[in-house]
Design an enzyme around this catalytic site. Structure first.
Site, PDB file in Angstrom:
ATOM      1  N   GLU A 269      -3.899   6.454  10.980  1.00 35.77           N
ATOM      2  CA  GLU A 269      -4.926   6.829  11.978  1.00 35.77           C
ATOM      3  C   GLU A 269      -6.139   5.946  11.721  1.00 35.77           C
ATOM      4  OE1 GLU A 269      -5.865  11.021  11.324  1.00 35.77           O
ATOM      5  OE2 GLU A 269      -6.460  10.592   9.266  1.00 35.77           O
ATOM      6  N   CYS A 270      -6.081   4.763  12.285  1.00 37.28           N
ATOM      7  CA  CYS A 270      -7.112   3.760  12.021  1.00 37.28           C
ATOM      8  C   CYS A 270      -8.199   3.801  13.083  1.00 37.28           C
ATOM      9  CB  CYS A 270      -6.504   2.364  12.021  1.00 37.28           C
ATOM     10  SG  CYS A 270      -5.252   2.155  10.760  1.00 37.28           S
ATOM     11  N   ARG A 272     -11.952   1.807  12.543  1.00 34.61           N
ATOM     12  CA  ARG A 272     -12.718   0.572  12.429  1.00 34.61           C
ATOM     13  C   ARG A 272     -11.885  -0.691  12.663  1.00 34.61           C
ATOM     14  NH1 ARG A 272     -17.362   0.238   9.677  1.00 34.61           N
ATOM     15  NH2 ARG A 272     -16.859   2.177   8.604  1.00 34.61           N
ATOM     16  N   CYS A 342     -40.797   0.821  15.062  1.00 38.69           N
ATOM     17  CA  CYS A 342     -41.931   0.809  14.141  1.00 38.69           C
ATOM     18  C   CYS A 342     -41.501   1.356  12.791  1.00 38.69           C
ATOM     19  CB  CYS A 342     -43.062   1.659  14.688  1.00 38.69           C
ATOM     20  SG  CYS A 342     -43.433   1.265  16.380  1.00 38.69           S
TER      21      CYS A 342
END
Ligand SMILES: *Cc1c(COP(=O)(O)O)cnc(C)c1O
Length: 392
Positions: A269-270, A272, A342
């Protein structure tokens, strides 16, 4: 940058006058990548996509015909996947599942639920009984990782909120055996992410399979499915040197053989590794300045769109798309690439050498297709969102 992304961006650059900021996704490249991953997969193995890496609809639809199913890590993802990829097998994991989410999974009749704790198993048993529906489960396990090197991000092999440890297993198995509704199909492991080393990952597979075999003997159970998780890594520092999936797949059958595990289905279950490379985040340089001796380039956008470099504490790889008619303001100097927020944490890459850079140039961050837009604090400072461009 693929040629089609380069072509698209250079064409756009000629017509844009307002400072540009966008995500660009190369769907044909994604399709080619997932097809190659699929083609390399040995017999008896399945490939699921972990939607949390990037759940956008065109991504899911591009993957549809090349994956065996999709993994959801929340009730929200489960509803979304149920709607977007009807008929595809779904699996549901993650800690802290609500009882209503477990009920939802039962209602959808999903492929299998990954159980993370004893109480979850008990709640699921009651729900299945109430619904009069058997439910297929995997027990998610956390085990010690002897002889295996860790990676930058560990979900197991040390105390974590994920899964059961082996001291709880006998209780879990007795609950399963006593229940007419819980159907134990096997075990789930997802112990590390950012794996870059094939030998290490094969050793991990060997550890999982031997452990499962041992539990089957110890508890006198039979299982047919082992989910070996995701965690296949992208090398952000050396983008030509990602995890070698095809070498891994070529050597995996031998490990399965050695572990006498041919009767088991191995499910990946990949996340990335599937979607990182198809995405790009592009910022136009708004300003270039020197501050206490260091160069800064301020881009339109920032980590509120693209949190990946801040989340990973790394310098994100990028290339410069020059507007050639603009004279360079800096040449062959290191520069820190920041956004419009900021906060000093709004840094995408620190002190990176550039050949030439001017305000108006575009910075193209690659490997931005996974854990990028969807993990960013998008409303911080109320800047407008990036454009989204899908190459089809
Ligand atoms: C996030 C996650 C994955 C996907 O991990 P990647 O490192 O993106 O491959 C797989 N399984 C589980 C249980 C997860 O939580």
């Amino acid at each position: 940058m693929t040629p089609s992304v380069y072509h698209t961006l250079s064409t756009l650059q000629q017509s844009r006058t307002e400072p540009f900021c966008a995500y660009v996704y190369d769907l044909p490249a994604l399709h080619q990548h997932i097809s190659a991953m699929r083609a390399a997969l040995p017999a008896g193995c399945e490939l699921f996509y972990a939607a949390k890496a990037n759940p956008e609809q065109p991504i899911l639809h591009t993957l549809l015909d090349q994956v065996d199913g999709f993994e959801a890590a929340s009730g929200g993802e489960l509803s979304w996947l149920h709607e977007q990829v009807p008929g595809k097998p779904l699996i549901f994991g993650g800690p802290g599942k609500l009882t209503s989410e477990l009920a939802q999974a039962l209602e959808y009749d999903i492929d299998v639920i990954h159980v993370e704790s004893i109480s979850e198993l008990q709640r699921l048993d009651s729900l299945a009984q109430q619904a009069g529906k058997p439910v297929r489960v995997l027990l998610r396990m956390n085990i010690a990782l002897e002889g295996i090197s860790g990676t930058r991000l560990m979900m197991g092999g040390k105390p974590t909120p994920f899964g059961l440890d082996s001291s709880e297993l006998s209780h879990a198995i007795s609950l399963v055996k006593a229940s007419s509704w819980l159907k134990l199909r096997g075990f789930h492991f997802h112990l590390m992410s950012h794996q870059l080393d094939v030998d290490n990952h094969l050793a991990l597979m060997r550890l999982y399979l031997n452990q499962v075999k041992e539990w089957c003997t110890q508890y006198d159970i039979e299982v047919d499915l082992v989910n070996v998780g995701g965690g296949i890594g992208i090398n952000y520092q050396q983008p030509d040197n990602h995890f070698d999936w095809s070498a891994f797949c070529a050597r995996l059958p031998q490990v399965i053989d050695e572990c006498d595990a041919k009767a088991l289905t191995l499910r990946f279950e990949c996340g990335r590794f599937i979607t990182a490379a198809c995405g790009y985040y592009v910022m136009e340089v708004l300003d270039i300045k020197k501050n206490l001796g260091e160069w800064f380039a301020i881009g339109r956008g920032g980590t509120h769109h693209f949190r990946t470099p801040a989340a990973q504490s790394h310098n994100h790889p990028f290339s410069v798309l020059r507007r050639e008619h603009l004279p360079a303001q800096i040449e062959n100097e290191p520069v820190t690439l920041v956004g419009q927020l900021c906060t000093p944490k709004d840094v995408l890459a620190r002190q990176q050498p550039v050949a030439a850079l001017a305000s108006g140039d575009w910075l193209v961050f690659s490997l931005a297709g996974a854990y990028a837009w969807n993990i960013s604090h998008q409303h911080f400072l109320m800047h407008s969102p990036p454009e989204v461009i899908w190459l089809r």
